[in-house]
Design a protein around this motif. Sequence first.
Motif, mmCIF file in Angstrom:
data_model
loop_
_atom_site.group_PDB
_atom_site.id
_atom_site.type_symbol
_atom_site.label_atom_id
_atom_site.label_comp_id
_atom_site.label_asym_id
_atom_site.label_seq_id
_atom_site.Cartn_x
_atom_site.Cartn_y
_atom_site.Cartn_z
ATOM 1 N N GLU A 145 0.845 -1.201 0.000
ATOM 2 C CA GLU A 145 0.000 0.000 0.000
ATOM 3 C C GLU A 145 0.881 1.253 0.000
ATOM 4 O OE1 GLU A 145 -3.626 2.186 2.445
ATOM 5 O OE2 GLU A 145 -2.199 0.934 3.540
ATOM 6 N N ASP A 146 1.931 1.242 0.810
ATOM 7 C CA ASP A 146 2.842 2.390 0.858
ATOM 8 C C ASP A 146 3.484 2.635 -0.504
ATOM 9 O OD1 ASP A 146 2.298 2.657 3.563
ATOM 10 O OD2 ASP A 146 4.028 1.472 4.181
ATOM 11 N N TYR A 147 3.877 1.551 -1.161
ATOM 12 C CA TYR A 147 4.530 1.675 -2.470
ATOM 13 C C TYR A 147 3.577 2.273 -3.499
ATOM 14 C CZ TYR A 147 6.643 0.318 -6.916
ATOM 15 O OH TYR A 147 7.152 0.339 -8.180
ATOM 16 N N ILE A 148 2.348 1.775 -3.540
ATOM 17 C CA ILE A 148 1.375 2.287 -4.513
ATOM 18 C C ILE A 148 1.052 3.751 -4.220
ATOM 19 C CG2 ILE A 148 -0.978 2.070 -5.387
ATOM 20 C CD1 ILE A 148 0.960 -0.157 -6.303
ATOM 21 N N ASN A 149 0.855 4.081 -2.959
ATOM 22 C CA ASN A 149 0.525 5.464 -2.603
ATOM 23 C C ASN A 149 1.664 6.434 -2.935
ATOM 24 O OD1 ASN A 149 -2.080 4.986 -1.675
ATOM 25 N ND2 ASN A 149 -1.404 4.559 0.415
ATOM 26 N N ALA A 150 2.890 5.919 -2.932
ATOM 27 C CA ALA A 150 4.045 6.770 -3.228
ATOM 28 C C ALA A 150 4.257 6.969 -4.726
ATOM 29 C CB ALA A 150 5.308 6.170 -2.604
ATOM 30 N N ASP A 151 3.605 6.144 -5.548
ATOM 31 C CA ASP A 151 3.747 6.255 -7.005
ATOM 32 C C ASP A 151 2.417 6.756 -7.575
ATOM 33 O OD1 ASP A 151 4.065 5.880 -9.767
ATOM 34 O OD2 ASP A 151 5.296 4.083 -9.498
ATOM 35 N N ALA A 152 2.272 8.061 -7.623
ATOM 36 C CA ALA A 152 0.999 8.672 -8.013
ATOM 37 C C ALA A 152 0.584 8.273 -9.426
ATOM 38 C CB ALA A 152 1.104 10.194 -7.903
ATOM 39 N N ALA A 153 1.547 8.190 -10.336
ATOM 40 C CA ALA A 153 1.213 7.853 -11.726
ATOM 41 C C ALA A 153 0.697 6.421 -11.834
ATOM 42 C CB ALA A 153 2.443 8.039 -12.612
ATOM 43 N N LEU A 154 1.348 5.506 -11.119
ATOM 44 C CA LEU A 154 0.904 4.106 -11.144
ATOM 45 C C LEU A 154 -0.492 3.982 -10.552
ATOM 46 C CD1 LEU A 154 1.455 1.085 -11.609
ATOM 47 C CD2 LEU A 154 2.547 1.023 -9.343
ATOM 48 N N LYS A 155 -0.709 4.607 -9.408
ATOM 49 C CA LYS A 155 -2.001 4.531 -8.749
ATOM 50 C C LYS A 155 -3.104 5.131 -9.619
ATOM 51 C CE LYS A 155 -4.264 5.627 -4.342
ATOM 52 N NZ LYS A 155 -4.074 6.268 -3.005
ATOM 53 N N LYS A 156 -2.798 6.233 -10.275
ATOM 54 C CA LYS A 156 -3.788 6.892 -11.127
ATOM 55 C C LYS A 156 -4.163 6.021 -12.319
ATOM 56 C CE LYS A 156 -4.674 11.304 -13.468
ATOM 57 N NZ LYS A 156 -4.093 12.634 -13.832
ATOM 58 N N SER A 157 -3.239 5.133 -12.728
ATOM 59 C CA SER A 157 -3.522 4.282 -13.886
ATOM 60 C C SER A 157 -4.531 3.175 -13.574
ATOM 61 C CB SER A 157 -2.223 3.648 -14.407
ATOM 62 O OG SER A 157 -1.776 2.600 -13.552
ATOM 63 N N PHE A 158 -4.739 2.874 -12.290
ATOM 64 C CA PHE A 158 -5.682 1.820 -11.915
ATOM 65 C C PHE A 158 -7.117 2.289 -12.150
ATOM 66 C CE2 PHE A 158 -2.604 0.459 -8.267
ATOM 67 C CZ PHE A 158 -1.700 -0.029 -9.204
ATOM 68 N N ALA A 159 -7.984 1.354 -12.433
ATOM 69 C CA ALA A 159 -9.408 1.679 -12.475
ATOM 70 C C ALA A 159 -9.893 2.008 -11.073
ATOM 71 C CB ALA A 159 -10.198 0.509 -13.053
ATOM 72 N N ALA A 160 -9.334 1.335 -10.081
ATOM 73 C CA ALA A 160 -9.624 1.614 -8.668
ATOM 74 C C ALA A 160 -8.559 0.917 -7.829
ATOM 75 C CB ALA A 160 -11.014 1.114 -8.285
ATOM 76 N N PHE A 161 -8.353 1.443 -6.619
ATOM 77 C CA PHE A 161 -7.391 0.849 -5.689
ATOM 78 C C PHE A 161 -8.095 0.647 -4.354
ATOM 79 C CE2 PHE A 161 -3.643 1.448 -2.708
ATOM 80 C CZ PHE A 161 -3.128 0.181 -2.929
ATOM 81 N N LYS A 162 -8.152 -0.612 -3.904
ATOM 82 C CA LYS A 162 -8.869 -0.941 -2.685
ATOM 83 C C LYS A 162 -7.924 -1.574 -1.667
ATOM 84 C CE LYS A 162 -13.298 -1.866 -5.004
ATOM 85 N NZ LYS A 162 -14.422 -2.833 -5.146
ATOM 86 N N THR A 163 -8.187 -1.337 -0.391
ATOM 87 C CA THR A 163 -7.415 -1.987 0.661
ATOM 88 C C THR A 163 -8.354 -2.801 1.545
ATOM 89 O OG1 THR A 163 -7.577 -0.067 2.144
ATOM 90 C CG2 THR A 163 -5.639 -0.209 0.704
ATOM 91 N N TYR A 164 -7.776 -3.829 2.139
ATOM 92 C CA TYR A 164 -8.537 -4.749 2.980
ATOM 93 C C TYR A 164 -7.824 -4.923 4.308
ATOM 94 C CZ TYR A 164 -11.197 -5.440 -1.189
ATOM 95 O OH TYR A 164 -11.999 -5.198 -2.291
#
Length: 258
Positions: A145-164
């Motif tokens: 989660e930390d890695y994805i949140n730190a890479d704004a471009a990667l996260k923005k490319s997802f249709a959605a990002f969910k945590t459990y």
Amino acid sequence: MKRILLLLMLMIFALTGCGNNGTIGKLVIGIDDEFAPMGFRDEAGNIVGFDVDLAREAARRLGAELEFKSIDWDNKREEITSGNVDMIWNGCDIMDEYKAYMIFSKPYMDNRQILLIRAGNDLNIRNVSDLAGKIVGTQAGSNSEDYINADAALKKSFAAFKTYRNVKEGFAALNAGEFDVLIVDEIAARYEMIRRPKTFRIIDVTVGPVTEFGIGFRKDNVELRDKVQAVFDEMIADGTAKDISIKWFNADLIKSRK
């Protein structure tokens, strides 16, 4: 009067000696009790797992009573800093973010994040960039989660990002089709594949940096860290840690001290 003072000094010396004889008393270890195979509850409700076995053996050698306390992994900072738990021993990555409030043992196992999808659901994922347009899930409070949140471009490319809340919940959500891809610890994913080989499929793509597992302690608890480290080193040297690894993974995944 001198005799009374002498007796008092002897009593203080005796009590001090008892306090430094290596015994610890009770240790409370914080775990996510749904993180198989590191620490989880079996069908009878007993806490079992790879890290659980390591901790029990370390406590036995220290002569300490042991209690496992189930925690929300996303709240581990509050649990350790408040003193609710003495240690975090549950596949905890050694990360700079965590070093702000914990000190660690030496690393004892490598860890990486990989991808898991539903069996028969070919999404043509060959690298991390292929996650674009996908609904992606991972565990809250994890290094993925930390890695994805730190890479704004990667996260923005997802249709959605969910945590459990935990890995078990993530597996269930993936199986139910709530998202397309789960980013998860390789160890947890491979253990789940053994349990349910026809349910999921691993995509062997590393997400983020490869990390190392360590045992976490409060920053002011250097003495406890050093005592646990000493017996853990003994367990590695005499092959006990290796035997526990083979029991859970059919392989020796313990990092060598050589």
